[in-house]
Write an enzyme that holds these catalytic residues in place. Structure first.
Site, PDB file in Angstrom:
ATOM      1  N   ASN A  37       0.815  -1.207   0.000  1.00 16.56           N
ATOM      2  CA  ASN A  37       0.000   0.000   0.000  1.00 16.56           C
ATOM      3  C   ASN A  37       0.864   1.278   0.000  1.00 16.56           C
ATOM      4  OD1 ASN A  37      -2.101   1.752   0.133  1.00 16.56           O
ATOM      5  ND2 ASN A  37      -2.935   0.979   2.072  1.00 16.56           N
ATOM      6  N   ARG A 147     -13.291  -5.084  16.045  1.00 15.10           N
ATOM      7  CA  ARG A 147     -12.317  -4.056  16.356  1.00 15.10           C
ATOM      8  C   ARG A 147     -13.038  -2.726  16.444  1.00 15.10           C
ATOM      9  NH1 ARG A 147      -7.697  -1.487  12.436  1.00 15.10           N
ATOM     10  NH2 ARG A 147      -9.437  -0.089  11.913  1.00 15.10           N
ATOM     11  N   TYR A 159      -7.041   7.708  13.156  1.00 12.09           N
ATOM     12  CA  TYR A 159      -6.909   6.433  12.445  1.00 12.09           C
ATOM     13  C   TYR A 159      -8.143   5.563  12.647  1.00 12.09           C
ATOM     14  CZ  TYR A 159      -6.086   1.614  11.671  1.00 12.09           C
ATOM     15  OH  TYR A 159      -6.247   0.334  11.237  1.00 12.09           O
ATOM     16  N   ASP A 212      -6.858  -1.068  17.812  1.00 10.10           N
ATOM     17  CA  ASP A 212      -5.592  -0.857  17.117  1.00 10.10           C
ATOM     18  C   ASP A 212      -5.036   0.522  17.466  1.00 10.10           C
ATOM     19  OD1 ASP A 212      -4.637  -1.389  13.604  1.00 10.10           O
ATOM     20  OD2 ASP A 212      -3.473  -0.792  15.374  1.00 10.10           O
ATOM     21  N   HIS A 214      -2.138   1.533  16.501  1.00 11.86           N
ATOM     22  CA  HIS A 214      -1.493   1.897  15.234  1.00 11.86           C
ATOM     23  C   HIS A 214      -0.149   2.587  15.435  1.00 11.86           C
ATOM     24  CE1 HIS A 214      -1.918   2.666  10.803  1.00 11.86           C
ATOM     25  NE2 HIS A 214      -2.563   1.536  10.929  1.00 11.86           N
ATOM     26  N   GLU A 238      -3.564  -3.746  19.690  1.00 13.18           N
ATOM     27  CA  GLU A 238      -2.701  -3.941  18.511  1.00 13.18           C
ATOM     28  C   GLU A 238      -1.740  -2.786  18.289  1.00 13.18           C
ATOM     29  OE1 GLU A 238      -4.993  -4.670  15.024  1.00 13.18           O
ATOM     30  OE2 GLU A 238      -3.370  -4.074  13.684  1.00 13.18           O
ATOM     31  N   GLU A 264       1.868  -6.560  11.489  1.00 14.63           N
ATOM     32  CA  GLU A 264       1.352  -6.416  10.109  1.00 14.63           C
ATOM     33  C   GLU A 264       2.361  -5.741   9.196  1.00 14.63           C
ATOM     34  OE1 GLU A 264      -2.084  -3.916  11.180  1.00 14.63           O
ATOM     35  OE2 GLU A 264      -1.249  -2.455   9.798  1.00 14.63           O
ATOM     36  N   ARG A 285       0.907 -10.749  13.745  1.00 11.16           N
ATOM     37  CA  ARG A 285      -0.007 -10.282  12.696  1.00 11.16           C
ATOM     38  C   ARG A 285       0.582 -10.390  11.292  1.00 11.16           C
ATOM     39  NH1 ARG A 285      -4.506  -8.239  12.221  1.00 11.16           N
ATOM     40  NH2 ARG A 285      -4.074  -6.085  11.608  1.00 11.16           N
ATOM     41  N   GLU A 341      -8.213 -11.118  10.517  1.00 14.46           N
ATOM     42  CA  GLU A 341      -8.882  -9.838  10.241  1.00 14.46           C
ATOM     43  C   GLU A 341      -9.636  -9.960   8.929  1.00 14.46           C
ATOM     44  OE1 GLU A 341      -6.235  -6.535   9.916  1.00 14.46           O
ATOM     45  OE2 GLU A 341      -7.840  -5.065   9.773  1.00 14.46           O
ATOM     46  N   TRP A 404       1.876   7.100  11.668  1.00 15.68           N
ATOM     47  CA  TRP A 404       0.464   7.189  11.283  1.00 15.68           C
ATOM     48  C   TRP A 404      -0.256   5.939  11.713  1.00 15.68           C
ATOM     49  CZ3 TRP A 404      -2.423   4.100   7.750  1.00 15.68           C
ATOM     50  CH2 TRP A 404      -3.764   4.531   7.657  1.00 15.68           C
TER      51      TRP A 404
HETATM   52  C1  GCO Z   1      -5.203  -2.964  10.186  1.00 17.27           C
HETATM   53  C2  GCO Z   1      -4.168  -2.064   9.620  1.00 17.27           C
HETATM   54  C3  GCO Z   1      -4.631  -1.181   8.499  1.00 17.27           C
HETATM   55  C4  GCO Z   1      -3.425  -0.492   7.905  1.00 17.27           C
HETATM   56  C5  GCO Z   1      -3.414  -0.628   6.410  1.00 17.27           C
HETATM   57  C6  GCO Z   1      -2.100  -0.137   5.842  1.00 17.27           C
HETATM   58  O1  GCO Z   1      -5.115  -3.287  11.385  1.00 17.27           O
HETATM   59  O2  GCO Z   1      -6.046  -3.420   9.380  1.00 17.27           O
HETATM   60  O3  GCO Z   1      -3.566  -1.317  10.670  1.00 17.27           O
HETATM   61  O4  GCO Z   1      -5.602  -0.301   8.928  1.00 17.27           O
HETATM   62  O5  GCO Z   1      -3.360   0.842   8.273  1.00 17.27           O
HETATM   63  O6  GCO Z   1      -3.623  -1.990   6.089  1.00 17.27           O
HETATM   64  O7  GCO Z   1      -2.043  -0.385   4.466  1.00 17.27           O
HETATM   65 MG    MG Z   2      -3.393  -2.589  12.355  1.00 19.09          MG
END
Ligand code: GCO
Ligand code: MG
Length: 404
Positions: A37, A147, A159, A212, A214, A238, A264, A285, A341, A404
């Site tokens: 992404n 979530r 976010y 999350d 983030h 998360e 992730e 993740r 998810e 972010w």
């Molecule tokens: C989640 C992730 C997404 C990411 C996105 C980045 O937990 O699904 O944090 O929200 O921000 O996948 O490309």
């Molecule tokens: Mg996430």
């Protein structure tokens, strides 16, 4: 069974995707998601310019050997671009293997370890009340895990909270450039405990609730949040902190029993080896598309199993239906599965990537088609050309760039 053709398909049915399609000399095709992404063309170029020439003529059944050939052969190892490209090749080869043998890929991974794959859905709202209502709607839609993300009073956006229009949260002021968000840890830490207190009061103790962060807190801030959330028994908290400093999670662990999930953004086992072996997290993740494909993801899961860590693969809509299909074969077969998810893709994305997985009773199943059970409609994909887009950037109230 030699690889005769390799095609890198970039399309944008609502958002950008990169897909690798391999075809063997006897016409068997395999797909791999190669979407990163905001940096999609970096992976498309890595595949097209550097990997495709190496793949033509290789035996498609030599999955393990091809993985190491591409990983060690690059000399420059790891990183999201390299590992996403390798992941796409690996995933496509598993797809071909399953089709060639006439079985769904999960049968090649050890068969079913469970009957279905529990998923969690997303719910968000501009304030606590709206978020509670959104979670209730998600439960009514059949999810057993949700979530919850809510707006932060005093911040224009945050976010995980849209503005009603799908995708609106990422709408940039200038098309093709990153949108800008602002952040206040103090304001955020004020509202999140109130959200989960209200969710438990309204929806009871049994619903699996996730959140999350983030990557936005320091370890001691995350420790404070984890402690304050303990009475609400989250399924997980998360990405509490940026995870480059794996030992940073020790400080969180010392202060709270709220379960932690991260990974992730990880692209290899080395990004999480300390987190797992020191049991600093409860869920890993890592995903098929960003952590080297099914071959490498299984290694991560097997290390995690030794240390009481379960899987909780990333599954946002920027991971294509090809990745989700592969993830479900992994989820169905891996012993230490935790949760998957699931953000349903847009209708136009689903038309470009017809697939066999289906949602029912809070779970997904990959289907019984040979291979991954997902295809790509290349003619339709071609009608959605690449449209440069970035993930947002984030700044503290004083303008300092923040995660972010
Ligand atoms: C989640 C992730 C997404 C990411 C996105 C980045 O937990 O699904 O944090 O929200 O921000 O996948 O490309
Ligand atoms: Mg996430």
């Amino acid at each position: 069974m030699k690889i005769a053709d390799a095609k890198v398909i970039v399309c944008s049915p609502g958002r950008n995707f990169v897909t690798l399609k391999l075809t063997t000399e006897d016409g068997i095709t395999g797909l791999g998601d190669a979407t990163l992404n905001g940096r999609e063309l970096a992976v498309a170029s890595y595949l097209q310019e550097h990997l495709v020439p190496l793949l033509i003529g290789r035996d498609a059944r030599r999955i393990e050997e091809t993985w190491h050939y591409l990983y060690k052969g690059a000399y420059w190892r790891r990183g999201p671009v390299t590992m996403t490209a390798i992941a796409a090749v690996d995933t496509a080869l598993w797809d071909i293997q399953g089709k060639g043998l006439g079985v769904p890929v999960y049968q090649l991974l050890g068969g079913r370890a469970r009957d279905s794959v529990m998923v969690y859905g997303h719910a968000n709202g501009q304030d606590v009340a709206a978020t509670v209502e959104a979670v209730a709607r998600t439960v009514a839609a059949g999810y057993r895990a949700v979530r919850a993300q809510c707006g932060v009073p005093g911040l224009p956006d945050t976010y995980g909270v849209g503005h009603g229009k799908p995708g609106a949260i990422y709408e940039p002021a200038v098309k093709g450039m990153p949108s800008e968000s602002v952040w206040s840890t103090e304001k955020y830490l004020e509202v999140v405990p109130k959200l989960f207190a209200k969710l438990r009061a309204e929806l009871g103790p049994d619903l699996h609730l996730l959140h999350d962060v983030h990557h936005r807190l320091t370890p001691i801030e995350a420790a404070r949040l984890g402690k304050e959330l303990e009475p609400h028994h989250l399924f997980w908290l998360e990405d509490p902190v940026p995870a480059e400093l794996q030992e940073g999670f020790r400080l969180i662990r010392q202060h709270t029993v709220t379960p932690l999930a991260t990974g992730e953004v990880f692209s290899s086992i080395y990004d999480c080896q300390q987190l797992i072996t020191e049991q600093l997290i409860d869920y890993i993740r890592t995903t098929v598309v960003h952590a080297g494909g099914l071959t490498h993801l299984r290694r991560i899961a097997h290390l995690a199993e030794l240390h009481h860590v379960r899987t909780g693969a990333h599954g946002a809509t920027d991971l294509s239906p090809v990745c989700l299909a592969a993830a479900l074969h992994f989820d169905l077969s891996v012993h230490n599965f935790g949760i998957q998810e699931y953000m349903p893709h847009s209708a136009e994305t689903d038309r470009v990537f017809p697939h066999g997985y289906r949602f029912s009773d809070g779970a997904l199943h990959p289907g019984e088609a040979p291979g991954l059970g997902v295809e790509i409609d290349e003619a339709l994909a071609a009608t959605f050309p690449y449209d440069r887009a970035y993930l947002p950037t984030n700044r503290k109230l004083d303008g300092t760039v923040h995660s972010w």
